[in-house]
Design a protein around this motif. Structure first.
Motif, short mmCIF file in Angstrom:
data_model
loop_
_atom_site.label_atom_id
_atom_site.label_comp_id
_atom_site.label_asym_id
_atom_site.label_seq_id
_atom_site.Cartn_x
_atom_site.Cartn_y
_atom_site.Cartn_z
N ILE A 92 0.84 -1.20 0.00
CA ILE A 92 0.00 0.00 0.00
C ILE A 92 0.88 1.25 0.00
O ILE A 92 0.61 2.21 -0.73
CB ILE A 92 -0.95 0.00 1.22
N ALA A 93 1.95 1.24 0.83
CA ALA A 93 2.86 2.39 0.89
C ALA A 93 3.49 2.65 -0.47
O ALA A 93 3.57 3.80 -0.94
CB ALA A 93 3.93 2.15 1.95
N ALA A 94 3.96 1.57 -1.12
CA ALA A 94 4.59 1.73 -2.44
C ALA A 94 3.58 2.23 -3.47
O ALA A 94 3.90 3.08 -4.32
CB ALA A 94 5.18 0.39 -2.88
N ALA A 95 2.35 1.72 -3.41
CA ALA A 95 1.32 2.14 -4.36
C ALA A 95 0.94 3.60 -4.15
O ALA A 95 0.75 4.35 -5.12
CB ALA A 95 0.09 1.24 -4.22
N VAL A 96 0.83 4.02 -2.89
CA VAL A 96 0.48 5.41 -2.60
C VAL A 96 1.57 6.34 -3.13
O VAL A 96 1.28 7.37 -3.74
CB VAL A 96 0.28 5.61 -1.08
N GLU A 97 2.83 5.98 -2.91
CA GLU A 97 3.93 6.82 -3.39
C GLU A 97 3.91 6.92 -4.92
O GLU A 97 4.07 8.01 -5.47
CB GLU A 97 5.26 6.24 -2.90
N ARG A 98 3.68 5.78 -5.57
CA ARG A 98 3.76 5.76 -7.04
C ARG A 98 2.54 6.38 -7.69
O ARG A 98 2.67 7.13 -8.68
CB ARG A 98 3.91 4.32 -7.53
N VAL A 99 1.36 6.12 -7.15
CA VAL A 99 0.12 6.53 -7.82
C VAL A 99 -0.38 7.88 -7.33
O VAL A 99 -0.97 8.66 -8.10
CB VAL A 99 -0.98 5.45 -7.62
N VAL A 100 -0.14 8.21 -6.05
CA VAL A 100 -0.71 9.43 -5.47
C VAL A 100 0.34 10.52 -5.30
O VAL A 100 0.20 11.63 -5.82
CB VAL A 100 -1.38 9.12 -4.11
N LEU A 101 1.42 10.21 -4.57
CA LEU A 101 2.37 11.26 -4.20
C LEU A 101 3.23 11.73 -5.37
O LEU A 101 3.42 12.93 -5.58
CB LEU A 101 3.26 10.78 -3.05
#
Length: 318
Positions: A92-101
């Motif tokens: 989830i952390a990796a996805a948030v960084e890649r897709v959101v941040l």
């Protein structure tokens, strides 16, 4: 005159007349405060590293706990389910960084804040689709968390300490201490503090913001998992837990949005304050003060010290 007596005299007479009940109330407030501090710590970690107020931290608590219980219900052994849940929080952390941040870097803070709103409802929908909406029982016994109670005779009465509350307080304090040491003395921790001070300065010395954001969101996910286990063991695991997580907001107002010690102090003030208020002053207003008293305390702090007890005072020169 009777109202003045009921507000300013009678509660203190009750405290003096039954000190064992006062100690019991203080203990329950202490445990609740430490768990509030643990929730607030997830907000602090992300805000320090990225300047983003992560509204999704509450649902991350629920999603992590539901993942743990859901894996166990599928036949996965408890500690393997715990390890796999930690892996899910990393994804989830990796996805948030890649897709959101990453796509929203250098955008106004309000844009990133609204993105965490979207993340909240995404996790709610995903959680309901995978795990359903019914409350679940936390696998406390399978994780070897203690059950039962300890009775201690003191002050002319008996104070009852639930063993799960003792374990929750010890684990939460240990987690807070470990994160404090991590931030202060490790290389990654120093990098996180550098990013918190200045993104541009951190980039200039070769610190990768993308890696830092993954690490800090992962740490916030681990904190969310531990919080979900502790709160779930005390009640159950359901989407109502995200309402409890909102108590982190007044904790952050009191302690400051960037301070780990502030999260602890603010959590204790809120936890003890709402228990004392509910037990001794709650009957005057019909009870149920725990649902709103914390926000009233935060409102008072906002009027006199808006940056919080440990927050940095912002001075703007015109």
């Amino acid at each position: 005159m009777d109202l003045i007596y009921s507000i300013f005299v009678d509660p203190f007479l009750q405290m003096a007349g039954a000190p064992d009940l006062l100690v019991q109330t203080l203990w329950e407030g202490f445990v609740g405060g430490i768990l509030y501090a643990l929730i607030a710590l997830g907000f602090v970690l992300i805000f320090k590293a990225s300047g983003v107020f992560n509204f999704a931290q509450g649902i991350m608590v629920v999603f992590a706990a539901l993942t743990l219980v859901g894996l166990y219900e599928k036949g996965v052994p408890a500690f393997l389910a715990l390890a796999l849940t930690i892996g899910v929080m990393f994804l989830i952390a990796a996805a948030v960084e890649r897709v959101v941040l990453r796509p929203l870097v250098n955008q106004p803070d309000i844009i990133l804040f609204m993105a965490t709103f979207g993340l909240t409802y995404l996790l709610i929908g995903l959680g309901e689709a995978i795990f359903g909406g019914n409350p679940k029982v936390m696998i406390a016994e399978q994780l070897y968390l203690p059950k039962g109670a300890v009775d201690i005779k003191m002050l002319g009465g008996v104070v009852t300490l639930q063993k799960i509350d003792i374990a929750a307080a010890v684990i939460a304090l240990a987690m807070i201490a470990c994160l404090s040491v991590f931030f202060q003395y490790t290389r990654i921790g120093r990098a996180l503090r550098a990013v918190a001070d200045s993104h541009k300065a951190a980039l200039s010395v070769g610190i990768s913001l993308n890696q830092i954001w993954v690490i800090v969101w992962f740490l916030a996910g681990v904190v969310a998992l531990i919080t979900g286990i502790m709160w779930g063991a005390r009640s159950d695991v359901s989407f109502a837990l995200q309402v409890v997580a909102l108590k982190a907001l007044p904790v952050l107002v009191l302690g400051g949005f960037t301070s780990i010690p502030g999260a602890v102090v603010g959590g204790l003030i809120i936890g003890i304050g709402e228990k004392i208020g509910e037990f001794y002053w709650g009957p005057l207003v019909g009870g149920a003060t725990e649902s709103w008293l914390a926000y009233c305390i935060a409102l008072v702090f906002l009027m006199f010290r808006p940056q919080g007890l440990f927050g940095e005072r912002i001075i703007e020169r015109i």
